[in-house]
Structure formats: C-alpha cells, structure tokens
Write a protein that holds these residues in place. Structure first.
Motif, PDB file in Angstrom:
ATOM      1  N   ALA A  51       0.818  -1.211   0.000  1.00 37.47           N
ATOM      2  CA  ALA A  51       0.000   0.000   0.000  1.00 37.47           C
ATOM      3  C   ALA A  51       0.853   1.263   0.000  1.00 37.47           C
ATOM      4  O   ALA A  51       0.461   2.290  -0.566  1.00 37.47           O
ATOM      5  N   GLY A  52       2.030   1.209   0.636  1.00 37.41           N
ATOM      6  CA  GLY A  52       2.897   2.374   0.672  1.00 37.41           C
ATOM      7  C   GLY A  52       3.499   2.716  -0.670  1.00 37.41           C
ATOM      8  O   GLY A  52       3.802   3.881  -0.942  1.00 37.41           O
ATOM      9  N   LEU A  53       3.670   1.696  -1.512  1.00 31.45           N
ATOM     10  CA  LEU A  53       4.247   1.912  -2.837  1.00 31.45           C
ATOM     11  C   LEU A  53       3.186   2.062  -3.924  1.00 31.45           C
ATOM     12  O   LEU A  53       3.509   2.456  -5.049  1.00 31.45           O
ATOM     13  N   LEU A 173     -17.293   5.899  -6.057  1.00 32.49           N
ATOM     14  CA  LEU A 173     -16.290   6.115  -5.019  1.00 32.49           C
ATOM     15  C   LEU A 173     -15.005   5.362  -5.337  1.00 32.49           C
ATOM     16  O   LEU A 173     -15.042   4.255  -5.888  1.00 32.49           O
ATOM     17  N   VAL A 174     -13.873   5.962  -4.977  1.00 34.58           N
ATOM     18  CA  VAL A 174     -12.570   5.296  -4.985  1.00 34.58           C
ATOM     19  C   VAL A 174     -12.287   4.952  -3.524  1.00 34.58           C
ATOM     20  O   VAL A 174     -12.043   5.844  -2.708  1.00 34.58           O
ATOM     21  N   PRO A 190      -5.141  -2.483  -2.335  1.00 34.35           N
ATOM     22  CA  PRO A 190      -5.444  -1.457  -1.330  1.00 34.35           C
ATOM     23  C   PRO A 190      -6.574  -0.503  -1.706  1.00 34.35           C
ATOM     24  O   PRO A 190      -7.118   0.172  -0.841  1.00 34.35           O
ATOM     25  N   VAL A 191      -6.952  -0.441  -2.995  1.00 30.52           N
ATOM     26  CA  VAL A 191      -7.954   0.542  -3.456  1.00 30.52           C
ATOM     27  C   VAL A 191      -8.815  -0.092  -4.539  1.00 30.52           C
ATOM     28  O   VAL A 191      -8.306  -0.831  -5.400  1.00 30.52           O
ATOM     29  N   ARG A 192     -10.099   0.200  -4.504  1.00 35.04           N
ATOM     30  CA  ARG A 192     -11.025  -0.287  -5.520  1.00 35.04           C
ATOM     31  C   ARG A 192     -12.046   0.792  -5.852  1.00 35.04           C
ATOM     32  O   ARG A 192     -12.193   1.779  -5.120  1.00 35.04           O
ATOM     33  N   LEU A 193     -12.771   0.576  -6.945  1.00 34.01           N
ATOM     34  CA  LEU A 193     -13.952   1.381  -7.223  1.00 34.01           C
ATOM     35  C   LEU A 193     -15.172   0.748  -6.568  1.00 34.01           C
ATOM     36  O   LEU A 193     -15.261  -0.479  -6.441  1.00 34.01           O
ATOM     37  N   LEU A 207      -7.476  -1.442  -7.925  1.00 32.90           N
ATOM     38  CA  LEU A 207      -7.429  -0.397  -8.937  1.00 32.90           C
ATOM     39  C   LEU A 207      -5.999   0.097  -9.152  1.00 32.90           C
ATOM     40  O   LEU A 207      -5.291   0.427  -8.198  1.00 32.90           O
ATOM     41  N   GLY A 208      -5.580   0.153 -10.413  1.00 27.59           N
ATOM     42  CA  GLY A 208      -4.242   0.620 -10.729  1.00 27.59           C
ATOM     43  C   GLY A 208      -4.203   1.776 -11.700  1.00 27.59           C
ATOM     44  O   GLY A 208      -3.249   2.552 -11.700  1.00 27.59           O
TER      45      GLY A 208
END
Length: 358
Positions: A51-53, A173-174, A190-193, A207-208
C-alpha cells in the motif's frame, strides 16, 4: 474449516463455487454484511500490493496531463463513508434453470452474491477534477492490478471496464476501507472502485489505472462478457449498467399454523430506493402489502416485514415482489440471455408450517 484454492478461510455462512463464494441467505443476513460473510467473485488471484508503494495512474486524452496519486493523496481529498450494496451481475443465475427451465453457464449463484458494506473513500468526481478533467471527456476506463485473464489460451489482459463520464461524475467512489477496516485482498486491497447501483463488474478491484478518454473505449468486460447476448438483445439494450429491483424473504425457519407470525425480508434496487413490497404465501395467487422498516436509500437494501397467520400445516410457497421509487417492478419472468445475467423475477421460496399443538 474449509479452505478454497486461494487459501481463503470459509465458514458455514458460505456456499462454495470453486474459488468464488456466496453468502448463505438463509443464515439471517445482517443489515451490514460482515467482511467474513461477504461474497467473493474474482477472475484471477488477488495481487500482492504494498500500500505504501501503490500509485493510481491517471492517463488519457480526457485529462490535461497524466498524473499519479498515492493513497495519502487520496486521503487528503475529504473522504466520505457510504453504506452501499455490491451485487454480482450473475446473482440468481441458478433460477434461470430452476424457475424458468433455461439453464445458463457460469457460476450458479443462488441469492447470496450480494452484500452491503460501509465503504470509505473519495468521490471519483473529486479525483478527476483534482487532476484536471477536460470538458469533452466521455469515458473512464478502470483497470485492475490483478494478473491478466486467460481463457482457452487467449490473454484478454487485466480486468477493466469503462464507465460513462456521467456515472463517473455522479456517485462513484474510490475506496480503501470496508466496514471501517482496510480492504481485504479478496475485496480489492489497497484501493477499488465502488459503483453504486451498477453491475458488480463495474466496481473494479485492485485499482491501478484510470484512463479518461474523449471517445468510448471498449473492453472484453463490456463486449464479450457482462453484456446481454442472445435473441432480442442488440444495441444499447444489451449494455449492462444499472441493476434491477429485487426482493427476498430473509429466513425460512418453520413457523406454527394458526398463530400470528412476522415474516421479514429485504428489497433493493440499483440507483433507486424501494417504494413498496408485496408478499404472497400461496405461490402468487394472492398478495398483501408488507411494511418497510428502517432506512430506505438508493443502491442499498431496505428491510420489510409482514404479519401472517397460516391456516394449515404443510409447505407454503412464499413469493415477494417489489417496486422501486422509479416505478420499476419485478417481472413475472426474467428476461432470458445467453449468460444468465440480471435474474430479477420473484423467487419462489418454500416455508414449512407446523401444526399448532394446543
């Protein structure tokens, strides 16, 4: 405890479909689905991401310039938390066969490929305007970081699906949290829609990249799959976006005859709230209005209840039907299609009524 091919812990609250799992509806689904009971549908293995990168790449001719954002950058954009349903496009596919006699291929979801969570993130509109959205942008392609999807030796690339700019700027939402916790790997860490009220495939996990373009950009996930195919489907009618209105009885434990009992259930609809629910205890021969209970918001589910007295012991066929605030109703027969998407006809459920001992 069982574990599937992805080494995911399972409980009795799941029905297992290979590497996918669905919530057992009859296990008294809470208003907000716990993470460990939330259905899972993945095309490939969840990627391992630091998640940090992690960085979100924003590209395309619909932006003034390409940009990258970190998770910290997103957190600085005034996060919000929304209680929203997420539902697999094929939820209910099993009933094309069971109720309509037209079996369809794919995961044979019953009713549990849906859950409601509290999603924390930032509106996609805020992200796009922050990085510089051109006024003539028409499409946002969300691309995941999971491995490319290969079928029959054909590499279709990473899972990706476009959103029309109108939806992207509305309520998408992200997200990086689910029920107050960081997203688990199966749910998009770590992130999605999260795309409220739309087919689940639109809510791209891991999500990238977001490609913002001034022309529509297709992908296999809106042309080959997750699109209506079959007789009578063509043009815009075949495009899958908004989810239909649905309803169910929550629990089906035996009840006594001759005494008042309260039956409870849920109803939900894509991009609309619920206007009303009707219940039949005789397979659809007669109907009574149910009472809506508690919150009733668009793209979420609302509870309903109805007091009933069964006059005889034996098996009774329960059926519910709902109407949403846009006037959409559940059809008597769900529109057929080759992949078994969007089953929305009233589902027939069996309830045992026991004799009442005085």
């Amino acid at each position: 405890m069982l574990r599937d091919a992805l080494d995911r812990p399972l409980t009795d609250g799941f029905i297992v479909h290979g590497t996918d799992v669905e919530t057992r509806w009859e296990s008294d689904v809470p208003a907000v689905t716990p993470i460990d009971r939330f259905f899972v549908r993945n095309h490939t293995r969840p990627p391992v991401v630091d998640a940090g990168l992690w960085r979100l790449l924003l590209t395309g001719d619909g932006l003034y310039q390409d940009t990258t954002l970190s998770l910290a950058d997103l957190r600085d954009l005034s996060p919000v938390t929304e209680e929203l349903a997420l539902e697999c496009t094929g939820n209910g596919r099993h009933y094309f066969d069971r109720q309509q006699g037209t079996p369809r291929p794919g995961t044979q979801w019953e009713t549990g490929a849906i859950g409601v969570a509290r999603w924390t993130g930032v509106p996609l509109a805020r992200v796009l305007r922050r990085v510089g959205l051109r006024p003539d942008a028409v499409s946002v392609m969300a691309v995941g970081l999971d491995d490319p999807y290969v079928e029959d030796g054909v590499d279709h690339g990473r899972v990706r699906r476009p959103l029309p700019i109108q939806k992207a700027l509305d309520d998408v939402l992200v997200c990086w949290e689910m029920n107050g916790e960081p997203l688990p790997p199966d749910h998009g860490f770590p992130v999605r829609l999260v795309v409220p009220g739309w087919v689940g495939i639109a809510s791209i996990k891991w999500l990238g990249e977001l490609r913002v373009t001034r022309r529509p950009e297709p992908s296999p996930w809106n042309t080959r799959w997750y699109r209506m195919h079959g007789e009578g489907w063509h043009g815009e009618e075949a495009v899958l976006g908004r989810m239909p209105v649905k309803s169910l009885v929550d629990t089906l434990e035996p009840v006594p005859a001759g005494r008042p009992v309260v039956l409870r259930g849920r109803a939900w609809s894509g991009e609309a709230a619920i206007a009303g629910v009707e219940l039949s205890t005789d397979g659809g021969a007669s109907w009574r209005a149910a009472r809506l209970v508690g919150q009733n918001r668009a793209s979420c589910w609302t509870a309903w209840e109805a007091e009933v007295v069964f006059d005889r012991a034996g098996e009774h066929c329960l059926v519910t039907r709902a109407v949403d605030t846009d006037g959409r109703t559940q059809p008597d027969v769900s529109p057929d299609n080759d992949q078994g998407y969007l089953f929305s006809a009233p589902i027939r459920q069996s309830l045992t009524v026991a004799g009442c001992a005085d």
